[in-house]
Design a protein around this motif. Structure first.
Motif, PDB file in Angstrom:
ATOM      1  N   LYS A  14      -3.801   1.419  -3.235  1.00  0.00           N
ATOM      2  CA  LYS A  14      -4.560   0.980  -2.071  1.00  0.00           C
ATOM      3  C   LYS A  14      -4.952  -0.496  -2.248  1.00  0.00           C
ATOM      4  O   LYS A  14      -5.051  -0.984  -3.375  1.00  0.00           O
ATOM      5  N   PRO A  15      -5.228  -1.172  -1.152  1.00  0.00           N
ATOM      6  CA  PRO A  15      -5.657  -2.582  -1.277  1.00  0.00           C
ATOM      7  C   PRO A  15      -6.866  -2.744  -2.193  1.00  0.00           C
ATOM      8  O   PRO A  15      -6.977  -3.755  -2.905  1.00  0.00           O
TER       9      PRO A  15
ATOM     10  N   THR B   4      -6.588  -3.716  -5.900  1.00  0.00           N
ATOM     11  CA  THR B   4      -6.267  -5.083  -6.287  1.00  0.00           C
ATOM     12  C   THR B   4      -7.302  -5.606  -7.282  1.00  0.00           C
ATOM     13  O   THR B   4      -8.504  -5.570  -7.021  1.00  0.00           O
TER      14      THR B   4
ATOM     15  N   PRO C 264       0.835  -1.213   0.000  1.00  0.00           N
ATOM     16  CA  PRO C 264       0.000   0.000   0.000  1.00  0.00           C
ATOM     17  C   PRO C 264       0.862   1.252   0.000  1.00  0.00           C
ATOM     18  O   PRO C 264       1.875   1.322   0.709  1.00  0.00           O
TER      19      PRO C 264
ATOM     20  N   THR D 211      -1.774  -6.689  -7.368  1.00  0.00           N
ATOM     21  CA  THR D 211      -2.132  -7.010  -5.986  1.00  0.00           C
ATOM     22  C   THR D 211      -1.472  -5.999  -5.065  1.00  0.00           C
ATOM     23  O   THR D 211      -0.249  -5.828  -5.103  1.00  0.00           O
TER      24      THR D 211
ATOM     25  N   SER E 273      -0.901  -5.237  -1.273  1.00  0.00           N
ATOM     26  CA  SER E 273      -1.004  -5.896   0.027  1.00  0.00           C
ATOM     27  C   SER E 273       0.297  -5.737   0.786  1.00  0.00           C
ATOM     28  O   SER E 273       1.375  -5.691   0.185  1.00  0.00           O
TER      29      SER E 273
END
Length: 119
Positions: A86-87, A90, A14, A116, A118
């Motif tokens: 940001k997550p 994803t 992130p 992804t 994370s």
């Protein structure tokens, strides 16, 4: 036939950055608009950003100020610079082009590249 090939996805923390690339090749006469879309697991595919042949851009509200779309000098390539990831970013990211091929108007998709976000 026209092919779109994406590259540049991967795993990032992130707040990090990634740059996606997409190159179109084949029986292309002209490309009107190129864009990026994404599809998160269990969700519908959504628009991320588009750019016209004249350079006009359009962004989803969720990525405004963080992502930048640009066309390459050859005009058959498009890039997506993604910052402050940001997550919720994803997803599998797909390239799309609205173009005129020797066989007519077409809107092909790339195979997708996984992004992804994370820790």
């Amino acid at each position: 036939q026209v092919q779109l090939v994406e590259s540049g996805g991967g795993l990032v923390q992130p707040g990090g950055s990634l740059r996606l690339s997409c190159a179109a090749s084949g029986s292309i006469v002209t490309i009107y608009t190129m864009g990026w879309y994404r599809q998160a697991a269990g969700k519908q595919r959504e628009l991320v950003a588009t750019i016209s042949s004249g350079g006009s851009t359009n962004y989803a509200d969720s990525v405004k100020g963080r992502f930048t779309i640009a066309r390459g000098n050859a005009k058959n390539t498009v890039y997506l610079e993604m910052n402050s990831l940001k997550p919720e970013d994803t997803a599998v990211y797909y390239c799309n082009a609205d173009l005129l091929a020797w066989y007519g108007r077409s809107s092909p998709w790339g195979q997708g590249t996984q992004v992804t976000v994370s820790s």
